[in-house]
Design a protein around this motif. Structure first.
Motif, mmCIF file in Angstrom:
data_model
loop_
_atom_site.group_PDB
_atom_site.id
_atom_site.type_symbol
_atom_site.label_atom_id
_atom_site.label_comp_id
_atom_site.label_asym_id
_atom_site.label_seq_id
_atom_site.Cartn_x
_atom_site.Cartn_y
_atom_site.Cartn_z
ATOM 1 N N VAL A 1 8.646 5.119 -1.197
ATOM 2 C CA VAL A 1 7.589 4.837 -0.224
ATOM 3 C C VAL A 1 7.124 6.145 0.411
ATOM 4 O O VAL A 1 7.642 7.221 0.092
ATOM 5 N N ASP A 2 6.163 6.038 1.325
ATOM 6 C CA ASP A 2 5.623 7.242 1.952
ATOM 7 C C ASP A 2 6.596 7.873 2.935
ATOM 8 O O ASP A 2 6.735 9.093 3.008
ATOM 9 N N ASN A 3 7.288 7.057 3.704
ATOM 10 C CA ASN A 3 8.224 7.551 4.717
ATOM 11 C C ASN A 3 9.335 6.514 4.867
ATOM 12 O O ASN A 3 9.177 5.530 5.587
ATOM 13 N N ASN B 1 3.563 -5.911 4.343
ATOM 14 C CA ASN B 1 2.103 -5.872 4.401
ATOM 15 C C ASN B 1 1.591 -5.734 5.837
ATOM 16 O O ASN B 1 0.541 -5.121 6.074
ATOM 17 N N SER C 1 4.915 3.721 -3.701
ATOM 18 C CA SER C 1 4.330 4.565 -4.747
ATOM 19 C C SER C 1 5.032 4.437 -6.094
ATOM 20 O O SER C 1 4.444 4.769 -7.134
ATOM 21 N N ASN D 1 12.832 9.449 0.197
ATOM 22 C CA ASN D 1 11.889 8.404 0.601
ATOM 23 C C ASN D 1 12.003 7.136 -0.247
ATOM 24 O O ASN D 1 11.006 6.480 -0.557
ATOM 25 N N SER E 1 1.598 -2.031 6.849
ATOM 26 C CA SER E 1 0.865 -1.101 5.976
ATOM 27 C C SER E 1 -0.177 -0.304 6.768
ATOM 28 O O SER E 1 -0.770 -0.831 7.710
ATOM 29 N N ARG F 1 9.654 3.360 7.618
ATOM 30 C CA ARG F 1 9.513 1.992 7.126
ATOM 31 C C ARG F 1 10.788 1.190 7.348
ATOM 32 O O ARG F 1 10.734 0.000 7.677
ATOM 33 N N SER G 1 0.802 -1.233 0.000
ATOM 34 C CA SER G 1 0.000 0.000 0.000
ATOM 35 C C SER G 1 0.832 1.279 0.000
ATOM 36 O O SER G 1 0.440 2.272 -0.615
ATOM 37 N N PHE G 2 1.969 1.293 0.688
ATOM 38 C CA PHE G 2 2.737 2.529 0.815
ATOM 39 C C PHE G 2 3.879 2.646 -0.197
ATOM 40 O O PHE G 2 4.683 3.570 -0.131
#
Length: 345
Positions: A294-296, A342, A280, A322, A345, A300, A277-278
């Protein structure tokens, strides 16, 4: 301009050290060696290793189709790179050009050797800005480092860009091919004869699975290899490393099959990462690793550490905000990684 014009004057004038094993040129069969002050009691490593690593070079020559005189071996690629600095770059005068994000040791070695660093950041799709590189180069720009496939991005540089740089850069172009065995693009060692200013470095640490023995390889013109041989330590590649390298180079078909398994698992891992999910963005890779946005990245990374999984956080590298770098492991390791991703997430 001759490539020898780029060599430091003190290096050209250097009288190299001649070791005992360098001076004796004959066969070792049935000879009594009392020349090198070694312990005479045989244990497999009581004698100095072959300073020219002839058997290893012969195997590489046959595999790569490159004459032995165009090959230099080092204690890891880092020693090879350091020798190149020492041969071409005058401390506190000369400079090198690097293309971040890239392998960090180029800058470390430049700082160790008191060499200035000029940087030209890669484009958004991680390709060289050729005009900017040629524009920033000056008469003291001795080395240009191209890591292709690139670390940490995983992509290969366009052949056209590299060829233009080889033709127009008035110094030595060092192409770091540590990951070339995972790529469909031909190695630049096939074009050594076309470009006297070309140096290609490779390694047994990646595809050949020999990271623990520290063996780096340099392919270049006879003139460059001769200069590097003059300044390398006399016994820079130890006997145990040479023995393990010989064993592995004879298993070339096994290595090819392992590479194919890694490439298949890389494709599987890419597909699974797309569903996280995170994640991108996943960048194209010609290597045995995957760079993903990724988002962060820091969060992560720390979450994966808590689950016993170590990856590489590349968020501090230019153009890699990121971004996390995932080495392609076994299918079992990939499953553990995906399950962990996962779960957070």
């Amino acid at each position: 301009m001759s490539i020898l014009d780029l060599i430091r004057p003190s290096i050209k004038a250097l009288k190299p050290y001649s070791s005992a094993r360098d001076e004796f040129k004959g066969t070792t069969d049935n000879m009594v060696f009392l020349d090198a002050n070694e312990n005479p009691y045989e244990n497999g490593v009581n004698r100095y290793p072959d300073p020219q690593q002839r058997t290893v070079k012969d195997l590489l020559s046959n595999l790569k189709g490159i004459p032995v005189e165009n090959i230099l071996l080092g204690n890891g690629s880092d020693e090879v790179l350091d020798l190149i600095f020492r041969a071409f770059c005058e401390p506190n005068i000369d400079n090198i050009i690097t293309l971040p994000p890239t392998y960090g040791m180029y800058s470390v070695l430049a700082n160790i050797n008191a060499i200035d660093i000029k940087e030209v950041q890669l484009s958004d799709d991680f390709q060289p800005h050729v005009d900017k590189i040629l524009g920033i180069a000056d008469e003291n720009s001795k080395l240009l480092f191209l890591c292709s496939p690139n670390n940490p991005t995983g992509n290969s540089f366009s052949q056209e860009s590299i060829e233009r740089l080889l033709k127009e850069f008035n110094g030595v172009v060092v192409i770091d091919e540590a990951y070339i065995d995972f790529s469909d693009i031909p190695s630049w060692i096939e074009r050594l004869d076309e470009f006297p200013n070309l140096i290609v470095t490779q390694t047994l640490s990646k595809a050949y699975g020999m990271a623990g023995i520290r063996l780096g390889i340099c392919y270049a013109s006879k003139e460059i290899i001769s200069v590097l041989n003059n300044i390398k330590p006399p016994y820079n590649v130890n006997e145990l490393t040479q023995q393990r390298a010989i064993e592995q180079l004879k298993n070339h078909e096994l290595i090819k099959s392992q590479v194919q398994f890694i490439l298949k698992e890389r494709d599987n891992l890419v597909n699974k990462l797309k569903a996280v999910s995170f994640v991108s963005k996943i960048y194209p890779s010609d290597a045995n690793f995957i760079l993903a946005k990724v988002d962060n990245a820091t969060m992560r990374y720390n979450q994966l550490i808590e689950k016993g999984i170590v990856i590489r956080n590349r968020t501090t590298q230019p153009g890699c905000e990121n971004c996390l770098r995932f080495t392609v492991g076994t299918p079992e390791e990939s499953s553990i990684l995906i399950d962990a991703l996962n779960s957070i997430s």
